[in-house]
Design a protein around this motif. Sequence first.
Motif, mmCIF file in Angstrom:
data_model
loop_
_atom_site.group_PDB
_atom_site.id
_atom_site.type_symbol
_atom_site.label_atom_id
_atom_site.label_comp_id
_atom_site.label_asym_id
_atom_site.label_seq_id
_atom_site.Cartn_x
_atom_site.Cartn_y
_atom_site.Cartn_z
ATOM 1 N N SER A 278 18.494 6.909 0.402
ATOM 2 C CA SER A 278 19.625 7.614 -0.048
ATOM 3 C C SER A 278 19.903 7.697 -1.542
ATOM 4 O O SER A 278 19.463 6.786 -2.190
ATOM 5 C CB SER A 278 20.912 7.519 0.830
ATOM 6 O OG SER A 278 21.348 6.147 0.281
ATOM 7 N N GLY A 279 20.822 8.751 -1.972
ATOM 8 C CA GLY A 279 21.117 8.561 -3.375
ATOM 9 C C GLY A 279 22.024 7.734 -3.614
ATOM 10 O O GLY A 279 22.045 7.134 -4.627
ATOM 11 N N SER A 280 22.819 7.363 -2.635
ATOM 12 C CA SER A 280 23.887 6.107 -2.890
ATOM 13 C C SER A 280 22.980 4.688 -2.933
ATOM 14 O O SER A 280 23.270 3.872 -3.661
ATOM 15 C CB SER A 280 24.684 5.913 -1.663
ATOM 16 O OG SER A 280 25.527 7.131 -1.529
ATOM 17 N N GLU B 197 25.477 12.043 -14.434
ATOM 18 C CA GLU B 197 24.500 13.108 -13.700
ATOM 19 C C GLU B 197 24.229 14.211 -14.809
ATOM 20 O O GLU B 197 25.202 14.746 -15.761
ATOM 21 C CB GLU B 197 25.240 13.745 -12.765
ATOM 22 C CG GLU B 197 25.612 12.937 -11.609
ATOM 23 C CD GLU B 197 27.065 13.567 -10.848
ATOM 24 O OE1 GLU B 197 27.985 13.099 -11.453
ATOM 25 O OE2 GLU B 197 26.908 14.455 -9.756
ATOM 26 N N LYS C 266 17.245 13.479 -1.988
ATOM 27 C CA LYS C 266 17.401 14.856 -1.383
ATOM 28 C C LYS C 266 16.047 15.569 -1.390
ATOM 29 O O LYS C 266 15.427 15.620 -0.453
ATOM 30 C CB LYS C 266 18.645 15.684 -2.171
ATOM 31 C CG LYS C 266 19.937 14.948 -2.151
ATOM 32 C CD LYS C 266 21.061 15.882 -2.685
ATOM 33 C CE LYS C 266 22.218 15.305 -2.632
ATOM 34 N NZ LYS C 266 23.166 15.668 -1.267
ATOM 35 N N ASP D 157 21.326 10.304 -13.213
ATOM 36 C CA ASP D 157 21.290 10.342 -11.726
ATOM 37 C C ASP D 157 20.941 11.888 -11.386
ATOM 38 O O ASP D 157 21.792 12.801 -11.432
ATOM 39 C CB ASP D 157 22.832 10.018 -10.978
ATOM 40 C CG ASP D 157 22.860 9.848 -9.760
ATOM 41 O OD1 ASP D 157 22.134 10.454 -8.896
ATOM 42 O OD2 ASP D 157 24.144 9.630 -9.037
ATOM 43 N N TYR E 248 29.706 11.914 -9.690
ATOM 44 C CA TYR E 248 29.784 11.280 -8.259
ATOM 45 C C TYR E 248 28.063 10.276 -8.327
ATOM 46 O O TYR E 248 27.226 11.252 -8.621
ATOM 47 C CB TYR E 248 29.665 12.609 -7.161
ATOM 48 C CG TYR E 248 29.364 12.145 -5.924
ATOM 49 C CD1 TYR E 248 30.523 11.348 -5.061
ATOM 50 C CD2 TYR E 248 28.463 12.520 -5.051
ATOM 51 C CE1 TYR E 248 30.161 10.988 -3.897
ATOM 52 C CE2 TYR E 248 28.205 12.243 -4.060
ATOM 53 C CZ TYR E 248 29.208 11.426 -3.107
ATOM 54 O OH TYR E 248 28.902 10.734 -1.818
ATOM 55 N N HIS E 249 28.392 9.257 -7.782
ATOM 56 C CA HIS E 249 27.168 8.554 -7.714
ATOM 57 C C HIS E 249 26.902 7.953 -6.165
ATOM 58 O O HIS E 249 26.528 7.043 -6.055
ATOM 59 C CB HIS E 249 27.152 7.763 -8.774
ATOM 60 C CG HIS E 249 27.044 8.231 -10.182
ATOM 61 N ND1 HIS E 249 26.127 8.877 -10.761
ATOM 62 C CD2 HIS E 249 28.135 8.076 -10.951
ATOM 63 C CE1 HIS E 249 26.349 9.362 -11.867
ATOM 64 N NE2 HIS E 249 27.701 9.042 -12.022
ATOM 65 N N GLY E 250 27.339 8.717 -5.111
ATOM 66 C CA GLY E 250 27.446 8.204 -3.666
ATOM 67 C C GLY E 250 28.263 7.372 -3.444
ATOM 68 O O GLY E 250 29.544 7.098 -4.184
ATOM 69 N N VAL F 138 21.139 4.682 -6.459
ATOM 70 C CA VAL F 138 22.359 4.341 -7.582
ATOM 71 C C VAL F 138 22.552 2.958 -7.687
ATOM 72 O O VAL F 138 22.373 2.136 -8.634
ATOM 73 C CB VAL F 138 23.634 5.176 -7.421
ATOM 74 C CG1 VAL F 138 24.725 4.458 -8.183
ATOM 75 C CG2 VAL F 138 23.440 6.580 -7.632
ATOM 76 N N VAL G 192 19.984 12.871 -8.437
ATOM 77 C CA VAL G 192 19.811 13.016 -6.851
ATOM 78 C C VAL G 192 19.794 14.590 -6.788
ATOM 79 O O VAL G 192 19.385 15.012 -5.573
ATOM 80 C CB VAL G 192 21.017 12.330 -6.125
ATOM 81 C CG1 VAL G 192 21.111 12.705 -4.784
ATOM 82 C CG2 VAL G 192 20.516 10.831 -6.353
ATOM 83 N N ILE G 193 20.399 15.314 -7.442
ATOM 84 C CA ILE G 193 20.731 16.542 -7.041
ATOM 85 C C ILE G 193 19.692 17.339 -7.982
ATOM 86 O O ILE G 193 19.101 18.391 -7.551
ATOM 87 C CB ILE G 193 22.119 17.180 -7.255
ATOM 88 C CG1 ILE G 193 22.993 16.760 -6.037
ATOM 89 C CG2 ILE G 193 22.178 18.628 -7.737
ATOM 90 C CD1 ILE G 193 24.424 17.346 -6.168
ATOM 91 N N SER H 130 28.441 17.568 -7.403
ATOM 92 C CA SER H 130 29.357 17.359 -6.110
ATOM 93 C C SER H 130 30.704 17.670 -6.467
ATOM 94 O O SER H 130 31.650 17.828 -5.778
ATOM 95 C CB SER H 130 29.339 15.816 -5.421
ATOM 96 O OG SER H 130 28.008 15.691 -4.821
HETATM 97 C C1 LIG Z 1 24.194 12.576 -8.330
HETATM 98 C C2 LIG Z 1 24.411 12.283 -6.782
HETATM 99 N N1 LIG Z 1 24.174 10.621 -6.672
HETATM 100 C C3 LIG Z 1 24.226 10.201 -5.454
HETATM 101 C C4 LIG Z 1 24.495 10.847 -4.363
HETATM 102 C C5 LIG Z 1 24.452 10.464 -3.145
HETATM 103 O O1 LIG Z 1 23.513 10.601 -2.223
HETATM 104 P P1 LIG Z 1 23.614 10.190 -0.591
HETATM 105 O O2 LIG Z 1 24.515 11.058 -0.018
HETATM 106 O O3 LIG Z 1 21.961 10.743 -0.165
HETATM 107 O O4 LIG Z 1 23.913 8.842 -0.627
HETATM 108 C C6 LIG Z 1 24.841 12.022 -4.437
HETATM 109 C C7 LIG Z 1 24.965 12.984 -3.529
HETATM 110 O O5 LIG Z 1 25.382 14.087 -3.526
HETATM 111 C C8 LIG Z 1 24.901 12.694 -5.694
HETATM 112 O O6 LIG Z 1 25.131 14.148 -5.826
#
Ligand SMILES: Cc1ncc(COP(=O)(O)O)c(C=O)c1O
Length: 447
Positions: A118-120, A226, A288, A259, A152-154, A123, A261-262, A231
């Motif tokens: 996952s993104g979380s 980011e 993602k 980051d 936002y980093h999860g 990170v 993730v998006i 988010s």
């Molecule tokens: C920039 C960023 N980092 C981390 C995450 C967390 O990802 P996850 O929901 O897959 O843990 C998100 C989720 O939207 C995100 O936008």
Amino acid sequence: MNIQQPRSSVTAPNDLGAYWMPFTANRAFKATPRMLAGAKDMHYFTTDGRQIIDGAAGMWCSNAGHCRPAISEAIAKQAATLDFAPPFQFGHPQAFELASRIVGLAPKGLDHVFFCNSGSEAVDTALKIALAYHATKGDAARTRLIGRERGYHGVGFGGISVGGLVNNRKLFGSLLAGVDHLPTTYDREKQAFTKGEPEWGAHLADELERIVGIHGASTIAAVIVEPMAGSTGVLVAPKGYLKRLREICDKYGILLIFDEVITGFGRLGYAFAAERYGVLPDMITFAKGITNGAVPMGGVLIRGDIHDTFMKGPEHIVEFFHGYTYSAHPLACAAGLATLDLYREEKLFERARGLEPMWADAVMTLRNEPNVVDIRTVGITAGIDLATKNNAPGLRGMEALGSAFFDHDLMLRVAGDTLALTPPLIVTEAQVGEIIDKVARVIRAVA
Ligand SMILES: Cc1ncc(COP(=O)(O)O)c(C=O)c1O
């Protein structure tokens, strides 16, 4: 072709009680559920048989659209061949192949991949690599981590500590010690209704100098940002901001983590936003879009010499005490490989780049709709801020989400009173028109 699914294919459950839904207004949802039963390409299908156009790529994930046969079939085949392989001390070919393919897409110099789910997790993995890297080099005092307001980093403890969204932080104790935050790059007065990167705001990177001035560079491990804060409502990096951040990090030996993730996998018209901005970070987190959202997967791209710092000592000893049972899960790797094939075959990153001007123009036509106080666009993404209603932040946003889903057959995302649009990159120009038309009607409906 009739892509409507039979109404009877999936029925809505009677009892919604047991499932505590994530980041959801549970009671409101359970009173009027937004229930999805199927998906194909640009559309979702509801349990009551409606076809909903997807203005959100699911949740910033399904960049190639939904239920693409090449991906579904690769997952099914993998499930029947090798359902699970322990990632600690064992491997399977697809994991190595996928890592190489991702490195092939990444900016030169980022040549190793650590997988998670996952993104979380990505990170937290990146933050741990940063700390362990400095410690391994004998720089153990470098423990401070720098995030950014509205970042936002999860939801891991690392991610919420460097993140800058108050609701995600305030109930969770003391979080990680030794974290500072850069200011947000968003200022409506200076940037309202900008297409692409705002002219104003590069100087906000200089705040890192101020933080260095307070703590001393020798205590700072890494900065994480980011390239486009998604988010929190699509906040676009000002022109020159990321470059400036890179220069300051270089000056003081601080690692820079993007980051993505998006922004990874085509959202801003490139494999990674780092390429769009011509800035090489030391690590990139992704998730993602790597599997088109079809199987959970995340990961970290890492600079070669950071990786190599760990590859010392007796060879029978684990070099980095970190990982997950499902790191490089075979199903995720199969989905990832099929997804990257699809992105390449359909040139979806280039497609996004080509579509961006048309997309930005189309979204900006909404500026005169009621209560629209700002619109931001970058890549195939837009944030539309609506004025707060009745002194109740988030109320108009929630009303818009419901109106879109129930009355206009549109899926969008909301962050407070900001509507976020981020459709799959296969969206046609006609579908952009359809989405924007529906958004206009939603905005009027919640006026
Ligand atoms: C920039 C960023 N980092 C981390 C995450 C967390 O990802 P996850 O929901 O897959 O843990 C998100 C989720 O939207 C995100 O936008």
